[in-house]
Design a protein around this motif. Structure first.
Motif, PDB file in Angstrom:
ATOM      1  N   LEU A   1      -0.445  -6.454  10.327  1.00  0.00           N
ATOM      2  CA  LEU A   1      -1.831  -6.214   9.914  1.00  0.00           C
ATOM      3  C   LEU A   1      -2.463  -5.119  10.781  1.00  0.00           C
ATOM      4  CD1 LEU A   1      -4.292  -7.119   8.181  1.00  0.00           C
ATOM      5  CD2 LEU A   1      -4.783  -8.825   9.948  1.00  0.00           C
TER       6      LEU A   1
ATOM      7  N   ARG B   1       0.820  -1.220   0.000  1.00  0.00           N
ATOM      8  CA  ARG B   1       0.000   0.000   0.000  1.00  0.00           C
ATOM      9  C   ARG B   1       0.851   1.267   0.000  1.00  0.00           C
ATOM     10  NH1 ARG B   1      -5.035   2.339   2.335  1.00  0.00           N
ATOM     11  NH2 ARG B   1      -6.008   0.351   1.889  1.00  0.00           N
TER      12      ARG B   1
ATOM     13  N   VAL C   1      -4.123   3.318   8.687  1.00  0.00           N
ATOM     14  CA  VAL C   1      -5.024   3.732   7.596  1.00  0.00           C
ATOM     15  C   VAL C   1      -6.311   4.331   8.169  1.00  0.00           C
ATOM     16  CG1 VAL C   1      -6.363   2.934   5.612  1.00  0.00           C
ATOM     17  CG2 VAL C   1      -4.055   2.075   5.960  1.00  0.00           C
TER      18      VAL C   1
ATOM     19  N   GLU D   1      -9.782  -5.448   4.055  1.00  0.00           N
ATOM     20  CA  GLU D   1      -9.180  -4.756   2.900  1.00  0.00           C
ATOM     21  C   GLU D   1      -7.646  -4.862   2.926  1.00  0.00           C
ATOM     22  OE1 GLU D   1     -10.770  -0.778   2.328  1.00  0.00           O
ATOM     23  OE2 GLU D   1      -8.957  -0.219   1.226  1.00  0.00           O
ATOM     24  N   ILE D   2      -7.074  -4.564   4.095  1.00  0.00           N
ATOM     25  CA  ILE D   2      -5.603  -4.594   4.203  1.00  0.00           C
ATOM     26  C   ILE D   2      -5.087  -6.019   4.017  1.00  0.00           C
ATOM     27  CG2 ILE D   2      -3.631  -4.105   5.727  1.00  0.00           C
ATOM     28  CD1 ILE D   2      -5.126  -1.566   4.850  1.00  0.00           C
ATOM     29  N   TRP D   3      -5.781  -6.975   4.619  1.00  0.00           N
ATOM     30  CA  TRP D   3      -5.383  -8.382   4.477  1.00  0.00           C
ATOM     31  C   TRP D   3      -5.387  -8.777   3.004  1.00  0.00           C
ATOM     32  CZ3 TRP D   3      -3.602 -12.695   6.918  1.00  0.00           C
ATOM     33  CH2 TRP D   3      -3.831 -13.924   6.289  1.00  0.00           C
TER      34      TRP D   3
ATOM     35  N   THR E   1      -9.761  -4.291   8.109  1.00  0.00           N
ATOM     36  CA  THR E   1      -8.893  -5.462   8.306  1.00  0.00           C
ATOM     37  C   THR E   1      -8.980  -6.373   7.076  1.00  0.00           C
ATOM     38  OG1 THR E   1      -9.337  -5.336  10.668  1.00  0.00           O
ATOM     39  CG2 THR E   1      -8.378  -7.388   9.869  1.00  0.00           C
TER      40      THR E   1
ATOM     41  N   GLU F   1      -5.109  -6.884   0.376  1.00  0.00           N
ATOM     42  CA  GLU F   1      -4.011  -6.231  -0.372  1.00  0.00           C
ATOM     43  C   GLU F   1      -2.720  -7.044  -0.286  1.00  0.00           C
ATOM     44  OE1 GLU F   1      -5.313  -1.571   0.260  1.00  0.00           O
ATOM     45  OE2 GLU F   1      -3.388  -2.254   1.034  1.00  0.00           O
ATOM     46  N   GLU F   2      -2.482  -7.594   0.903  1.00  0.00           N
ATOM     47  CA  GLU F   2      -1.231  -8.332   1.115  1.00  0.00           C
ATOM     48  C   GLU F   2      -1.352  -9.804   0.726  1.00  0.00           C
ATOM     49  OE1 GLU F   2       1.917  -7.091   2.192  1.00  0.00           O
ATOM     50  OE2 GLU F   2       0.844  -5.272   1.610  1.00  0.00           O
TER      51      GLU F   2
ATOM     52  N   VAL G   1      -1.029  -1.560  10.095  1.00  0.00           N
ATOM     53  CA  VAL G   1      -1.525  -0.894   8.884  1.00  0.00           C
ATOM     54  C   VAL G   1      -2.999  -0.502   9.063  1.00  0.00           C
ATOM     55  CG1 VAL G   1      -1.827  -1.069   6.388  1.00  0.00           C
ATOM     56  CG2 VAL G   1       0.146  -2.144   7.467  1.00  0.00           C
ATOM     57  N   VAL G   2      -3.796  -1.408   9.642  1.00  0.00           N
ATOM     58  CA  VAL G   2      -5.217  -1.073   9.859  1.00  0.00           C
ATOM     59  C   VAL G   2      -5.326   0.182  10.718  1.00  0.00           C
ATOM     60  CG1 VAL G   2      -7.362  -1.856  10.953  1.00  0.00           C
ATOM     61  CG2 VAL G   2      -6.054  -3.439   9.545  1.00  0.00           C
TER      62      VAL G   2
END
Lengths: 54, 212, 389
Positions: free
Chosen positions: C237, B63, C244, C344-346, C342, C348-349, C240-241
């Motif tokens: 995780l 990101r 963001v 969304e970020i998960w 959570t 992405e990775e 980043v959550v």
């Protein structure tokens, strides 16, 4: 452990019932209204627990 | 006539003072922009807040598009730097994230006093090796007034242990409402980069560690 | 004559006492047996019972419903748990919105609304808590049981002098033997609370849960508030959550480590005793603060309290509060947004293990429309899609 807890629970409820009976007995025997009111207030949580309401 | 001369003095002095102040801020910003950090970079903490984890995430997750792999060592000591140097992989930059976490320190069985001692020795070794030390505060008021119990000054102690001895300050704006970091920056002539959002660190880190 | 007066007085006082007993008894009984309706959203593909994973809880009050939202496409498995502490209603209403509205496009979502179901049937003894609260909706009002931090003593008794946590043998407060979030990972032959935790661990292991989220609320005088507490497997995780969400500017979300030496908590033990990443989300709930004013339904739902505002003026709080309080919509919105973020970020990775959920409102939507907007009318729904919680 669970058996022990069950035994303690039964004893506990017997104690609650016994205390409730004693409180009712004292309520009947006492002559002053303050004590009567007090016994009734104290009795309530014992009855609520005995009847498994709270 | 007297009134006029006073007015003239004010008219000359105020713009001068303003320019002086503004130029000092500008100079700080320019100096900060000029600073270039080199890899490898070691991330550590003073106070065991999760800040280093957040900074590492910014460096590594897709990101943020920074793509730097830092050495994360929450309890890095002077010996860590020596060991890395002896292993032929000397650290060129250290980012020490300030802010205390009682959960973090409690979990490790250490106190803020231990953290301050470790950090002091770490910075001394870094200076010896010519490593750039960056003091960071990136968690806002959670690691200042708002996040501390009454009488708990461990956040401030960690800031004092790191920031005045750093070569550059990285500070999220909402953690600096009282100008604490600005004062350190001015008094110690340490360049400071202030940012609004964590996402701003993408550009800041990419510029700081600009690949040649 | 005097004796007669005494008898009459005793009878009057006894009748008054009896009336008190009847009224309070009815209130407690109705609270314990209040039926809450859940209208299964189109995304719910299966409803299981906790005893499907460990029959030691079969027939007990804690044999709660397990809602499964299977995605249209495969992906990771996320388990969202509500009412680990049933006196924290946002932790229960947020997953409720997922069950009644959510549709998984990718991955699988498992939701529990009453993790400590026993704790939803009682309020803090002697605390004078309201037994329930209602949420206004477009079709009327929906009533929910207000709960307690601990299991009902009618379901698990007695408490020991000192609670020795299994398996760490750490000494904890005696009352926490009934605290679901002090009994992880549980054991099959333990107390009701320990068995419940064990059953959830079995669920997590058997369903191969990738991420486990335990939703909570905290008093403003408690330092772990408005934050994610993360097991080390979930540090990145959670980091980043939290960043963001904070960057989005809607609300501030911090992050804390799960201490390795503090046992019994879900964020520690679920991560240690399964392959899942374990996270715990905290939202602010002024109702829980010891310095609160009136303990009313209104305070519970609006989060307004002048005494807590005063405490804030004296620097005694770890979260801001003003005359607007912390309304339930705000608290629930924080949780729905945090869970969605959570995912969304998960994703992405881990694009090959995606989690994509639609139709669940985020923070701004919940505040704009209110929770009630997302609660479905059980009397108009297909009866086959209505479950008693």
């Amino acid at each position: 452990m669970n058996i022990l807890m069950s035994i303690i629970t039964v004893i506990y409820y017997l104690l609650v019932a016994y205390t409730a009976v004693i409180l009712i007995y004292n309520l009947i025997k006492t002559k002053t209204w303050e004590k009567e009111a007090l016994y009734i207030i104290v009795l309530l949580p014992f009855l609520l627990r005995l009847f498994r309401l709270k | 006539m007297k009134g006029l001369s006073k007015l003239m003095v004010v008219a000359v002095i105020f713009p001068f003072l303003f320019l002086l102040l503004f130029s000092s801020v500008l100079a700080q910003e320019k100096a900060a922009a000029d600073i270039k950090a080199e890899l490898p970079v070691l991330l550590t903490s003073c106070g065991q807040s999760p800040g280093p984890i957040q900074l590492k995430a910014i460096m590594t997750v897709k990101r943020y598009n920074v793509n730097i792999v830092p050495v994360l060592s929450l309890f890095a000591t002077a010996d860590t730097l020596i060991a890395l140097k002896n292993a032929g992989n000397p650290v060129k930059t250290i980012i020490i994230v300030t802010g205390a976490s009682l959960k973090g320190m409690g979990a490790a069985g250490i106190s803020i006093k231990d953290e301050l001692e470790r950090t002091e020795k770490l910075i001394a070794e870094a200076n010896k090796q010519g490593i750039l030390v960056i003091g960071a505060h990136i968690e806002g008021l959670d690691r200042r007034i708002m996040g501390a119990a009454e009488g708990d000054n461990s956040d401030e102690l960690s800031i004092d242990a790191v920031c005045p001895k750093s070569g550059l300050l990285l500070v999220r704006k909402d953690g600096n409402p009282d100008g604490r970091f600005t004062t350190i920056s001015k008094n110690k002539e340490i360049p400071m980069i202030e940012f609004e959002k964590n996402a701003d660190l993408t550009d800041i880190l990419n510029n700081l560690f600009k690949k040649k | 004559m005097a004796d007669n007066n005494v008898y009459i007085r005793k009878i009057i006082l006894s009748v008054l006492g009896f009336l008190l007993l009847i009224f309070s008894g009815i209130s407690f009984y109705k609270h314990r047996h209040l039926e809450e309706h859940v209208v299964l959203g189109e995304g719910v593909t299966e409803v299981k019972k906790l005893s499907d994973y460990f029959d030691g809880v079969k027939g007990t009050i804690n044999d709660c419903n397990i809602y499964i939202l299977e995605g249209k496409e495969p992906g990771a498995t996320l388990f969202v748990m509500g009412a680990s502490h049933p006196e924290e209603p946002a932790g229960r209403l947020a997953p409720w919105i997922f069950v009644e509205n959510g549709v998984m496009e990718k991955g699988r979502l498992i939701v529990v609304l009453s993790a400590n179901r026993s704790g939803t049937t009682v309020t803090r003894l002697g605390g004078g808590y309201p037994p329930d609260y209602t949420i206004p909706t477009g079709w009327g009002e929906q009533k929910f049981r207000m709960g307690d931090r601990w299991a009902n003593p009618l379901d698990q008794w007695p408490d020991p002098e000192v609670y020795i946590h299994y398996p760490s043998r750490q000494n904890l407060a005696y009352v926490d033997i009934r605290n679901l979030n002090r009994a992880w990972p549980g054991r099959p032959n333990g107390t009701l609370t320990e068995k419940t935790c064990y059953a959830f661990m079995e669920l997590i292991r058997k369903e191969k849960v990738d991420i486990f989220i335990d939703l909570h609320e905290a008093e403003l005088q408690y330092p772990v508030i408005s934050t994610i507490v993360a097991h080390e497997k979930g540090h990145e995780l959670a980091a980043v959550v939290s960043m963001v969400l904070t960057d989005m500017g809607e609300f501030n979300m911090g992050m804390e480590y799960s201490p390795k030496s503090l046992h019994g908590l879900s964020h520690r033990e679920v991560g240690d005793f399964s392959d899942a990443i374990s996270l715990l989300f905290e939202a602010p709930e002024p109702f829980l603060d010891a310095t609160r004013g009136k303990t009313t339904r209104e305070q519970l739902l609006t989060g307004k309290d002048e005494f807590i505002v005063k405490a804030g003026e004296h620097g005694l709080l770890f979260e801001k509060i003003d005359e607007n309080g912390w309304p339930i919509d705000v608290r629930v919105g924080r949780h729905t947004s945090a869970v969605l973020m959570t995912m969304e970020i998960w994703t992405e990775e881990h694009p090959d293990m995606s989690l994509v959920c639609i139709n669940v409102p985020g923070y701004a939507e919940v505040i704009e429309n209110g929770i009630g907007y997302y609660l479905k009318d059980p009397f108009r729904a297909n009866p086959e899609r209505v479950i008693i919680e």
